[in-house]
Design a protein around this motif. Structure first.
Motif, PDB file in Angstrom:
ATOM      1  N   ALA A 327       0.866  -1.190   0.000  1.00 43.84           N
ATOM      2  CA  ALA A 327       0.000   0.000   0.000  1.00 43.84           C
ATOM      3  C   ALA A 327       0.894   1.228   0.000  1.00 43.84           C
ATOM      4  N   ASP A 328       0.503   2.267  -0.717  1.00 46.69           N
ATOM      5  CA  ASP A 328       1.468   3.365  -0.878  1.00 46.69           C
ATOM      6  C   ASP A 328       1.373   4.469   0.154  1.00 46.69           C
ATOM      7  N   ASP A 329       0.268   4.546   0.885  1.00 54.18           N
ATOM      8  CA  ASP A 329       0.159   5.631   1.846  1.00 54.18           C
ATOM      9  C   ASP A 329       0.343   5.109   3.261  1.00 54.18           C
ATOM     10  N   VAL A 330       1.561   4.714   3.585  1.00 56.36           N
ATOM     11  CA  VAL A 330       1.821   4.143   4.904  1.00 56.36           C
ATOM     12  C   VAL A 330       3.083   4.765   5.483  1.00 56.36           C
ATOM     13  N   GLN A 331       3.220   4.612   6.771  1.00 58.54           N
ATOM     14  CA  GLN A 331       4.441   5.047   7.433  1.00 58.54           C
ATOM     15  C   GLN A 331       5.021   3.834   8.101  1.00 58.54           C
ATOM     16  N   CYS A 332       6.032   3.239   7.487  1.00 54.10           N
ATOM     17  CA  CYS A 332       6.613   2.047   8.082  1.00 54.10           C
ATOM     18  C   CYS A 332       8.110   2.234   8.182  1.00 54.10           C
ATOM     19  N   ALA A 333       8.648   1.863   9.307  1.00 57.10           N
ATOM     20  CA  ALA A 333      10.091   1.955   9.455  1.00 57.10           C
ATOM     21  C   ALA A 333      10.558   0.821  10.336  1.00 57.10           C
ATOM     22  N   HIS A 334      11.765   0.378  10.098  1.00 57.21           N
ATOM     23  CA  HIS A 334      12.369  -0.516  11.075  1.00 57.21           C
ATOM     24  C   HIS A 334      13.830  -0.164  11.249  1.00 57.21           C
ATOM     25  N   GLY A 335      14.337  -0.523  12.382  1.00 57.36           N
ATOM     26  CA  GLY A 335      15.727  -0.259  12.647  1.00 57.36           C
ATOM     27  C   GLY A 335      16.297  -1.378  13.470  1.00 57.36           C
ATOM     28  N   SER A 336      17.609  -1.535  13.395  1.00 57.15           N
ATOM     29  CA  SER A 336      18.255  -2.564  14.170  1.00 57.15           C
ATOM     30  C   SER A 336      19.638  -2.055  14.524  1.00 57.15           C
ATOM     31  N   THR A 337      20.008  -2.161  15.765  1.00 62.68           N
ATOM     32  CA  THR A 337      21.374  -1.791  16.116  1.00 62.68           C
ATOM     33  C   THR A 337      21.984  -2.924  16.915  1.00 62.68           C
ATOM     34  N   ILE A 338      23.262  -3.160  16.670  1.00 65.55           N
ATOM     35  CA  ILE A 338      23.996  -4.134  17.458  1.00 65.55           C
ATOM     36  C   ILE A 338      25.284  -3.450  17.858  1.00 65.55           C
ATOM     37  N   GLY A 339      25.569  -3.437  19.126  1.00 61.66           N
ATOM     38  CA  GLY A 339      26.782  -2.749  19.520  1.00 61.66           C
ATOM     39  C   GLY A 339      27.072  -2.901  21.001  1.00 61.66           C
ATOM     40  N   GLN A 340      27.852  -1.965  21.505  1.00 60.31           N
ATOM     41  CA  GLN A 340      28.307  -2.012  22.895  1.00 60.31           C
ATOM     42  C   GLN A 340      27.881  -0.738  23.609  1.00 60.31           C
ATOM     43  N   LEU A 341      28.236  -0.704  24.885  1.00 56.47           N
ATOM     44  CA  LEU A 341      28.025   0.518  25.633  1.00 56.47           C
ATOM     45  C   LEU A 341      28.985   1.570  25.100  1.00 56.47           C
ATOM     46  N   ASN A 342      28.590   2.794  25.193  1.00 57.80           N
ATOM     47  CA  ASN A 342      29.413   3.883  24.711  1.00 57.80           C
ATOM     48  C   ASN A 342      30.598   4.130  25.676  1.00 57.80           C
TER      49      ASN A 342
END
Lengths: 397, 481, 249
Positions: A327-342
């Protein structure tokens, strides 16, 4: 796939079970063929999965908590807004799915369960409800198949926490199925706690979201050998809103497989998914989250985030967020982070006089806090916060 | 670019759809050991190449066509294709560009690739490949002065067998996948690039692929080797005539970068995409592209603008083996009408402190399906490595699909990875804003889509960035209103 | 002359403009003030042809030519310019290229040749000076990552470049600090001339200290309820909108 089954609501349990059995026999145990990115196959568990353990009880006691032990209903609270029963007729007017097409183990659950326990909420229940799913079988190499449904009626409201606890020996599996129906305008807060499980736990949740229903759903996995959680959500009508959250703490050789499928079959629904995982030692976590937006389901807002803190070179993090959009009128996002403490943050805290491990514990807790904050059941919230603080302190690296 | 240029382009059809009428020499249809031997004989190849082909062919027989991609196409009959097609040519070798068949020269001229000495593109050396053979390579001598080898693959087999023996199949082994095995068995032509130590290639290198014959496949192989401290920027372009039948393109590209070397590989892919209305015809594009960052601080950068083909199956990848090596992937994939694309990349981090960046922009229009599929793997050995991935999809219209399927696998505790993906909508407000400034709706859409792709376009060599922008507006015509 | 006669517009069956009339003569500056929800911004949108408002009724004429049936881009090319209250981001599109496209669209509409890129560059630099803006501004994407004040100044830059006949400033003063407000006002005063017609839509009268209007209108419920000279704005500031409510009851 067993897509041609007749609607469960018109069917007797026996027929359903036979169908599920047939489906399972056709599908077999999960392999790479069914799940195109599978890192675990239940090779060693097959025998135990085929051997079921069920302990019927003669009476259902009255108690504050709902106790379901070894697959059967043992106690239930006395509350006018709540009915709890293991009468097979109780779910028959509901459009339940019963099985999760993405996992053959859910067919096994349907086929092998001995009771179908239905919790129905009608009205507003303010006090958080406790539901304990316990297994304490000691006969090695067998599986407890529990099936629970929670039906929240129109304009009803409930907060419920499910404690999944294996009290028995190390080689006894649990294969649990949970179906949640959020009817129009229902308001639901659900938590699932998997803690101190020495054996492997398979858990299937099927969530139905109807018009203007609202659901907060949090899962917490810690100190558990192997947990596989398959969640399947369907949005049927407009303006439904679901928050799916999870916090997972894995050490030793623990494994957690978290598989999500979100089906947007209606327009204008909201779904946020946020998972945080902390990995140490030789632990493994796999996340696979598919958001599907069907044709015409406009104005869907879906935000997915999977974040992992990796503390060990021997741990492994697999992440697979997915979007399938028609469908063209949508708001979809995904994110993924893999890491350590700063390291900058660690340094900052140390400069204020704390030790390295205290600094790390503090920051790790901070990482998890965002999810813990969302828990509605205040007792659970406190307990989890404490739990996490303690576990985090033990993280070596 | 001016509005006028935009609108001129927007009103064109697929302008490369013509067929060159030329006598073609074909090997009979079908695929078997005998055909493999015939192809090898046509090319007068040494034994080691024939052995490589036969090994690959035998392996191919044991394999199954992959079905995990989100692509829907009728079964390919591998016996119904010609595996060798070449314009008939005189037996003697061409002495100069003037000996090239005028019809072929005209063809490439029409495609914007003049081969004549006087007209050839300034500062871009071109290898023009027509069906299974190389027609001409420009600037060969000039490049040779710098020690740069740029020639057809067959010529490299003849002149530099040691390099071919050492590197062919070292990045994409013949066992890699079904289409790679097929290519390894029947490949004909391709380009070979060798940049010696401490050399910056003095001009852009480019190969232009043209499939002309019907019911053929094109199976070229490209091999680029960059020795220590060297650099090359390479570009490939591709077009094909309009046919109702599908043509198969299964290429292999292998890149090798040694210490401190950098390879920039850009593609503007505009194969015939099939009939806009019926979806009939078009190229099936199954391509295996992979680069090995073998050396320390080496860098491989892929940029692709995918606008053509009926089916695209393509994952240009980087094996980051050398410490401190860098892999990049920048992609714009636009699908319209009935096109289907399943494309992305694979970044495998092996060396310490390796970095990769992925930027993917998918635009789906019409009834098309556009999928990003990418893998990022960080091994235990890849300490302190980094990846950043951004995948954006834009959907225009209500009948298309956009999918994002990343696969992330991290096995050490000192690396960092970030992945972001989002759907981007061309909003009514953006269109209205442009219109309020006097820009027509169609131009507004093209401008917004171009803006969406800007992060990728800026990675292209300048000459080709303009071409890419034009291509995009051409592909977007009639999508509004 | 810019004339609006009996303009009616609705969205999702809700009437927003209820027969609004207004005439601006060349060289005049008019201000429309009104509380939230009075329909001020809708008026700006309807004049510029926003697609949310289907088939508005009434007349909008520029020098006698009816523009209400024109497409938004045609209205713009006829000389109607809207400085947006919330200018829209267009990521990846270069600000100066965008402006050149817009400039050339107008040239084309008027059957004029496209502007030479070098001429365009010197023209735009000249306008930047008027607004005290840096050249770096031009190479950034349109409104993307701009601060509120930068966005508003960018609107005014576009206005200066496109040299429209009719300008509608929709809450241009909101989000501006004192210095920016002064620069923007100076630029508008610099732009003002005998043949320009300017309509200022604002909530507060502070902008009107810098740009002095010939006429001030008060708007409520989609209509102009009172008009007067610049002193009306001050009275309004003093007494509030309630004092000027349409005496309907």
């Amino acid at each position: 796939m067993l897509s041609k089954t007749t609607n469960p609501k018109t069917m007797e349990l026996e027929t359903l079970q036979k169908q599920a059995r047939d489906a399972f026999n056709t599908l077999g145990f999960p392999t790479k063929r069914h799940e195109n990115w599978l890192y675990w196959t239940p090779d060693n568990e097959q025998k135990a999965l085929e051997r079921k353990f069920y302990e019927p009880s003669d009476s259902i006691k009255e108690n504050d908590v709902i106790l379901i032990k070894n697959g059967s209903l043992r106690s239930k609270p006395n509350n006018n807004n709540l009915t709890v029963s293991n009468d097979t007729h109780d779910y028959q007017n509901e459009n339940l799915s019963f099985n999760l097409d993405s996992s053959s183990l859910s067919y096994l659950n349907t086929s092998e369960c001995s009771e179908v326990i239905t919790i129905r909420c009608r009205g507003i229940i303010n006090e958080p409800l406790q539901i304990r799913l316990e297994s304490d079988h000691t006969k090695d190499n067998s599986t407890v198949n529990t099936k629970v449904n929670l039906i929240v009626e129109e304009h009803s409201s409930i907060t419920a926490t499910f404690y999944h606890q294996q009290l028995g020996g190390a080689f006894n599996l649990t294969n649990t199925s949970f179906e949640l129906v959020c009817k129009d305008n229902a308001n639901v807060n659900i938590s699932h706690v998997f803690k101190d499980n020495k054996s492997k736990a398979f858990f299937h949740s099927i969530i139905h979201m109807h018009e203007k229903s609202n659901c907060n759903h949090i899962s917490y996995v810690t100190n558990s050998l192997l947990t596989r959680h398959d969640t399947n959500v369907t949005f049927y009508k407009e303006e439904a809103s679901l928050n799916l959250k999870g916090i997972n703490l894995l050490t030793g050789e623990e494994q957690f497989y978290n598989h999500l499928t979100i089906n947007h079959k209606s327009k204008n629904c909201f779904c946020k998914q946020h998972f945080k995982t902390i990995l140490d030692d030789k632990s493994i976590s796999e996340f696979s989250g598919l958001v599907y937006v069907a044709k015409g389901s406009h104005e869907v807002d879906s935000q997915q985030m999977n974040q992992i803190l990796l503390f060990s070179d021997s741990a492994r993090a697999l992440s697979r967020p997915q979007l399938k959009i028609d469908a063209d009128d949508v708001q979809c996002a995904h994110g993924s982070t893999i890491g350590q403490l700063n390291p900058e943050e660690i340094h900052y805290i140390k400069s204020r006089g704390l030790t390295e491990s205290e600094a790390k514990a503090l920051l790790t807790y901070g990482f998890a806090e965002e999810i813990i904050e969302e828990i509605q059941d205040s007792h659970l919230k406190e307990a989890l916060a404490q739990d996490i603080k303690e576990t985090v302190r033990k993280i070596k690296s | 670019m001016s509005l006028k240029e935009f609108s001129d382009i927007a009103n064109k059809e697929y302008e490369y759809g013509f067929k060159t009428d030329i006598k073609t020499e074909l090997i009979e249809k079908g695929l078997n050991e005998d055909i493999v031997r015939k192809i090898s004989a046509k090319n007068n190849e040494p034994d080691f190449i024939l052995e490589f082909r036969l090994k690959a062919y035998k392996h191919w027989l044991t394999m199954e066509e992959p079905d995990w991609a989100l692509l829907d196409y009728p079964e390919i009959d591998y016996q119904a294709l010609h595996y060798y097609a070449a314009p008939e040519k005189p037996k003697e070798k061409l002495k100069s560009m003037d000996d090239v068949d005028p019809e072929l020269k005209r063809t490439f001229e029409k495609l914007g690739i003049p081969l004549n000495e006087q007209k050839k593109l300034a500062n871009v050396a071109v290898d023009a490949i027509f069906d299974s053979v190389s027609v001409a390579t420009t600037y060969k001598e000039k490049l040779m002065k710098h020690g740069v080898i740029f020639c057809p693959f067959s010529e490299a087999v003849e002149k530099y067998p040691e390099l071919i023996k050492k590197y062919m199949g070292s990045v994409v082994p013949h066992t890699d996948n079904y289409f790679a095995a097929l290519n390894s068995a029947v490949f004909t032509e391709g380009s070979f690039v060798y940049i010696p130590k401490d050399t910056i290639c003095p001009m852009e290198l480019s190969t232009y692929f043209r499939i002309n014959a019907e019911q053929t496949g094109q199976f070229e192989r490209t091999l680029i080797i960059c020795e220590e401290n060297s650099y090359v920027s390479y570009l490939e372009g591709c077009t094909a005539p309009k046919f109702d039948t599908n043509q198969l393109h299964a290429a292999i590209v292998e890149l090798v970068a040694l210490d401190n070397a950098e390879i920039k590989y850009s593609t503007v892919q505009n194969w015939y995409a099939g009939d806009p209305k019926t979806g009939k015809g078009g190229i099936y594009n199954f391509v295996t592209k992979r680069g090995k960052c073998l050396g320390k601080k080496s860098k491989i950068s892929w940029t692709q603008i995918e606008t053509g083909s009926a089916i695209t199956w393509k994952y240009p990848s980087c094996m980051l083996i050398g410490d401190d090596s860098i892999g990049e992937f920048f992609s714009v994939a636009l699908t319209n009408h009935h096109q289907q694309a399943d494309t992305g990349t694979k970044m495998v981090h092996i060396g310490k402190n390796t970095k990769s960046t992925i930027v993917s922009k998918g635009i789906s229009v019409g009834k098309s399906v556009n999928t990003y599929r990418g893998k990022v793997q960080m091994n235990k050995s890849a300490k302190e490595s980094e990846n950043f991935t951004q995948c954006d999809s834009m959907l225009i219209g209500d009948e298309c699909s956009a999918n994002t399927f990343p696969y992330i696998d991290v096995r050490n505790a000192s690396s960092n990875l970030g992945h972001e993906a989002a759907t981007v909508k061309v909003s009514e407000e953006q269109l209205f804003y442009c219109q309020q400034r006097g820009i027509s709706l169609e131009d507004a859409l093209t401008t917004i889509v171009n803006g969406f792709c800007a992060d990728v376009f800026k990675e292209l060599p300048t000459e080709f960035a303009v071409e890419a922008t034009q291509l995009l507006s051409l592909k977007l015509e009639n999508t509004v209103g | 002359m810019f004339e609006i006669k009996d303009l009616k517009a609705s969205i999702e069956e809700k009437d927003i403009l209820n027969g609004l009339s207004l005439t601006i003569k060349p060289g005049e500056i008019h201000a429309i003030m009104g509380p939230n929800g009075s329909g001020k911004s809708t008026l700006a949108k309807v004049i510029s042809g926003h697609p949310d408002f289907e088939d508005p009724e009434g007349d909008i004429k520029l020098d006698g030519k009816d523009i209400l049936d024109l497409e938004p881009d045609e209205r713009a090319n006829e000389g109607v310019f809207l400085a947006f209250q919330y200018p829209v981001d267009i990521p990846g599109v270069n600000n100066s290229e965008f402006l050149r496209m817009a400039y050339n669209a107008k040239q084309k509409y008027q059957n004029q040749p496209e502007i030479d890129p070098f001429d365009f560059e010197s023209l735009i630099k000249e306008k930047l000076t008027v607004l005290n803006m840096k050249e770096a501004f031009l190479s950034r994407p349109v409104n993307h990552g701009f601060s509120g004040g930068e966005k508003k100044r960018n609107e005014i830059l576009q206005m200066l470049m496109l040299d429209p006949r009719v300008v509608i400033l929709d809450e241009t003063d909101s989000g501006l600090d004192i210095d920016s407000l002064k620069q923007v006002s100076d630029a508008i005063n610099h732009f003002k001339s005998e043949n320009k017609m300017i309509l200022i839509i604002t909530h507060y009268q502070r902008l009107l200290n810098h740009i002095v209007p010939d006429t001030v209108h008060i708007m409520a419920d989609g209509k102009i309820t009172k008009s007067g000279d610049k002193s009306l704005a001050l009275t309004l500031e003093d007494q509030g909108y309630d004092a000027f409510k349409d005496n309907q009851s």
